[in-house]
Design an enzyme around this catalytic site. Structure first.
Site, PDB file in Angstrom:
ATOM      1  N   ASP A  54       0.993   7.237   3.249  1.00 53.07           N
ATOM      2  CA  ASP A  54       2.169   7.747   2.524  1.00 53.07           C
ATOM      3  C   ASP A  54       3.152   8.461   3.434  1.00 53.07           C
ATOM      4  OD1 ASP A  54       0.875   6.891   0.151  1.00 53.07           O
ATOM      5  OD2 ASP A  54      -0.300   8.742   0.170  1.00 53.07           O
ATOM      6  N   LYS A  72       6.214   4.598   5.820  1.00 57.24           N
ATOM      7  CA  LYS A  72       6.301   3.451   6.739  1.00 57.24           C
ATOM      8  C   LYS A  72       7.244   2.367   6.222  1.00 57.24           C
ATOM      9  CE  LYS A  72       1.876   3.132   6.322  1.00 57.24           C
ATOM     10  NZ  LYS A  72       1.520   4.437   5.744  1.00 57.24           N
ATOM     11  N   GLY A  97       1.352   1.514  -1.202  1.00 54.24           N
ATOM     12  CA  GLY A  97       2.576   1.471  -2.008  1.00 54.24           C
ATOM     13  C   GLY A  97       3.726   1.922  -1.148  1.00 54.24           C
ATOM     14  N   HIS A  98       4.708   1.075  -1.003  1.00 53.78           N
ATOM     15  CA  HIS A  98       5.878   1.425  -0.200  1.00 53.78           C
ATOM     16  C   HIS A  98       7.088   1.499  -1.110  1.00 53.78           C
ATOM     17  CE1 HIS A  98       3.997  -0.613   3.568  1.00 53.78           C
ATOM     18  NE2 HIS A  98       3.527   0.588   3.353  1.00 53.78           N
ATOM     19  N   GLN A 102      -1.628   2.487   4.932  1.00 55.30           N
ATOM     20  CA  GLN A 102      -2.449   3.714   5.054  1.00 55.30           C
ATOM     21  C   GLN A 102      -2.131   4.423   6.386  1.00 55.30           C
ATOM     22  OE1 GLN A 102      -4.608   0.684   4.135  1.00 55.30           O
ATOM     23  NE2 GLN A 102      -3.716   1.045   2.149  1.00 55.30           N
ATOM     24  N   THR A 117     -10.273   4.245   4.089  1.00 55.61           N
ATOM     25  CA  THR A 117     -10.157   2.942   3.463  1.00 55.61           C
ATOM     26  C   THR A 117     -11.086   1.973   4.199  1.00 55.61           C
ATOM     27  OG1 THR A 117      -8.585   1.351   2.556  1.00 55.61           O
ATOM     28  CG2 THR A 117      -8.144   2.130   4.805  1.00 55.61           C
ATOM     29  N   GLY A 158      -0.324   7.077  -9.103  1.00 52.03           N
ATOM     30  CA  GLY A 158       0.371   8.191  -9.769  1.00 52.03           C
ATOM     31  C   GLY A 158      -0.332   9.531  -9.569  1.00 52.03           C
ATOM     32  N   ARG A 184      -0.578  14.177  -4.915  1.00 53.14           N
ATOM     33  CA  ARG A 184      -1.156  14.220  -3.565  1.00 53.14           C
ATOM     34  C   ARG A 184      -1.460  15.656  -3.183  1.00 53.14           C
ATOM     35  NH1 ARG A 184       3.620  10.343  -1.700  1.00 53.14           N
ATOM     36  NH2 ARG A 184       2.757   8.393  -2.460  1.00 53.14           N
TER      37      ARG A 184
HETATM   38  P1  IMP Z   1      -9.256   2.349  -1.068  1.00 50.09           P
HETATM   39  O1  IMP Z   1      -8.380   1.929   0.056  1.00 50.09           O
HETATM   40  O2  IMP Z   1      -8.702   2.000  -2.426  1.00 50.09           O
HETATM   41  O3  IMP Z   1     -10.665   1.888  -0.890  1.00 50.09           O
HETATM   42  O4  IMP Z   1      -9.323   3.958  -1.060  1.00 50.09           O
HETATM   43  C1  IMP Z   1      -9.971   4.679  -0.009  1.00 50.09           C
HETATM   44  C2  IMP Z   1      -9.213   5.944   0.334  1.00 50.09           C
HETATM   45  O5  IMP Z   1      -7.975   5.606   0.933  1.00 50.09           O
HETATM   46  C3  IMP Z   1      -8.857   6.821  -0.885  1.00 50.09           C
HETATM   47  O6  IMP Z   1      -8.896   8.173  -0.490  1.00 50.09           O
HETATM   48  C4  IMP Z   1      -7.423   6.423  -1.191  1.00 50.09           C
HETATM   49  O7  IMP Z   1      -6.725   7.449  -1.868  1.00 50.09           O
HETATM   50  C5  IMP Z   1      -6.901   6.200   0.210  1.00 50.09           C
HETATM   51  N1  IMP Z   1      -5.776   5.274   0.257  1.00 50.09           N
HETATM   52  C6  IMP Z   1      -5.798   3.934   0.144  1.00 50.09           C
HETATM   53  N2  IMP Z   1      -4.577   3.415   0.265  1.00 50.09           N
HETATM   54  C7  IMP Z   1      -3.749   4.452   0.474  1.00 50.09           C
HETATM   55  C8  IMP Z   1      -2.337   4.544   0.720  1.00 50.09           C
HETATM   56  O8  IMP Z   1      -1.604   3.565   0.787  1.00 50.09           O
HETATM   57  N3  IMP Z   1      -1.861   5.801   0.895  1.00 50.09           N
HETATM   58  C9  IMP Z   1      -2.653   6.907   0.881  1.00 50.09           C
HETATM   59  N4  IMP Z   1      -3.968   6.864   0.673  1.00 50.09           N
HETATM   60  C10 IMP Z   1      -4.511   5.643   0.475  1.00 50.09           C
END
Ligand code: IMP
Length: 437
Positions: free
Chosen positions: A13, A16, A40-41, A226, A241, A304, A307
């Site tokens: 977040d 990027k 999410g961008h 990420q 992730t 949603g 953070r």
């Molecule tokens: P997953 O990628 O859905 O398996 O989630 C694993 C961890 O990565 C969790 O803490 C999510 O909140 C975090 N995460 C996954 N994608 C994003 C992102 O695009 N931005 C911020 N955190 C992310």
């Protein structure tokens, strides 16, 4: 013309998509190299907001070709939805503009069910995943059970894969996760035949396209998702992730060698945020954290969720600079810091009374780390109309200078708001390649 990799250096977040969008004006190829629709961008162009999850933000430019490389995991329904929402704003996602590597692993309904059920079972120890099936899909890739895009085009072969996978996942859901949800191989097979029809024209050889672009001296941008601290190997494991988010993975996923990379840009917020569980040494759970969340509108684009917010963590960013080989840092959301009388920079860590230079490996130790802060003066002026470094108030410039000094990395630009016009690029190397404004 260069190959540039854009990555997040915190917990995701960082903004990027907006920076990639900015860089893609002269780009020929924009390639997303990992993750899926967990990312999410949000890109805002002339006040119009577009939320992208899978398709690289280069799609908002009239010419850049956008690709999903081998290391991406793809939920076909999420992609279809995204394509439709782009069409609603008159952006046609044609096979000329968008391509998908045949190697891409598909996220199927059972992956999402498994992700959700596992999170439910983890109770107090939840990772806080996005429940989009990302982890279970990557597991299938590594265990060689994945159904990949290229598997969709031979019906007999696909039938065998679907039967085998659905039987295995149903058994796992029932016996291990003790969950009643079960999937029908026929339904999944039929759905996949539809997916095959829709996406066949988009399937391409990404590695070969990248190679041709490099040889033709074109401008290629690799877009990460990420951030470094969510990297499966180097992040705050297990609160990470399921993919490698660091720059080197652009080569692995894009199918090209590391010698072709010219520049690595690290995108970094002027403060820190984290969504989901896991250690966060500079988290501020008090009034300042609330202010950062409110002013910075820190709520997840995908889920949603509010953070978690805190101060700039120098040691964590230094680690990310090292992991990625960052050439310059673009500091985003500088405007969110306006109005604080004092700003805090987390400059070092103490663990068990001793100063430590890097995050420990074990998340149990990271949880116990105490961040040490340096205070610097804030500024009160509205900076959202600033378009050059010189126009920044002296305290804001001093903040950027101090960040650069303590992290040990050049500042390649900064942003003062969400709009395309509010990004100021300073990285001289990049400006000379890209003839960017
Ligand atoms: P997953 O990628 O859905 O398996 O989630 C694993 C961890 O990565 C969790 O803490 C999510 O909140 C975090 N995460 C996954 N994608 C994003 C992102 O695009 N931005 C911020 N955190 C992310």
């Amino acid at each position: 013309m260069p190959v540039v990799i854009v990555v997040g250096v915190q917990w995701g977040d960082e903004g990027k998509g907006k920076i990639v969008d900015y860089l893609t004006e002269p780009a020929n190829l924009v390639v997303r190299f990992q993750g899926g629709n967990n990312a999410g961008h949000t890109v805002i162009v002339e006040g119009q907001k577009t939320a992208l999850k899978l398709i690289p933000s280069g799609i908002l430019r009239p010419t850049a070709r956008c690709l999903l490389a081998a290391g991406v995991v793809l939920d076909p329904h999420a992609l279809l939805e995204e394509m439709k929402s782009l069409e609603d704003i008159d952006i046609k996602v044609t096979p000329e503009r968008f391509g998908i590597a045949g190697e891409v692993t598909l996220i199927l309904p059972y992956h999402k069910a498994i992700d959700g059920e596992r999170e439910n079972l983890r109770a107090g120890g939840r990772i806080g995943t996005t429940r989009k099936g990302i982890g279970p899909a990557y597991e299938d890739s590594v265990s060689r059970d994945a159904i990949r895009m290229a598997d969709l085009f031979d019906e007999k072969h696909l039938r065998v894969l679907v039967e085998r996978n659905v039987a295995k996942k149903n058994k796992y859901l029932k016996s291990v996760l003790e969950c009643d949800v079960q999937f029908s191989p026929d339904e999944i097979f039929d759905e996949l035949l539809e997916v095959a029809k829709t996406f066949k024209p988009y399937v391409t050889n990404v590695s070969s396209e990248v190679d041709k672009a490099i040889k033709a001296d074109e401008f290629v941008v690799f877009e990460g998702a990420q951030g470094a601290l969510l990297d499966i190997s180097h992040g705050t494991y297990p609160f990470v992730t399921s993919s490698n988010t660091v720059a080197a993975y652009a080569c692995v996923s894009g199918g090209f060698g590391p010698k072709a990379v010219d520049r690595v840009l690290g995108i970094c917020k002027a403060y820190s945020t984290r969504v989901g569980s896991g250690p966060f040494p500079t988290e501020d759970t008090g009034a300042d954290g609330d202010t950062l969340r409110d002013v910075g509108k820190e709520f997840g684009t995908v889920t949603g969720r509010p953070r978690r917010c805190g101060w700039f963590d120098v040691k964590a960013v230094q680690r990310a600079v090292r992991l990625n080989g960052i050439d310059s840092l673009i500091i985003t959301k500088l405007d969110v810091l306006t109005g604080f009388s004092k700003l805090k920079l987390g400059t070092s860590y103490v663990l068990d009374g001793k100063k430590i230079e890097d995050l420990p490996v074990s998340h149990l130790d990271i949880e116990r780390v105490e961040a040490q802060y340096e205070e610097i003066d804030g500024w009160q002026e509205d900076i959202t109309a600033v378009r050059t470094l010189e126009e920044l108030p002296s305290a804001a410039r001093a903040f950027l200078d101090r960040v650069s000094e303590v992290v040990g990395c050049e500042i390649g630009g900064f942003s003062v708001g969400p709009d395309r016009e509010q990004t100021i690029l300073l990285d001289a190397g990049l400006r000379s390649y890209a003839a960017l404004k």
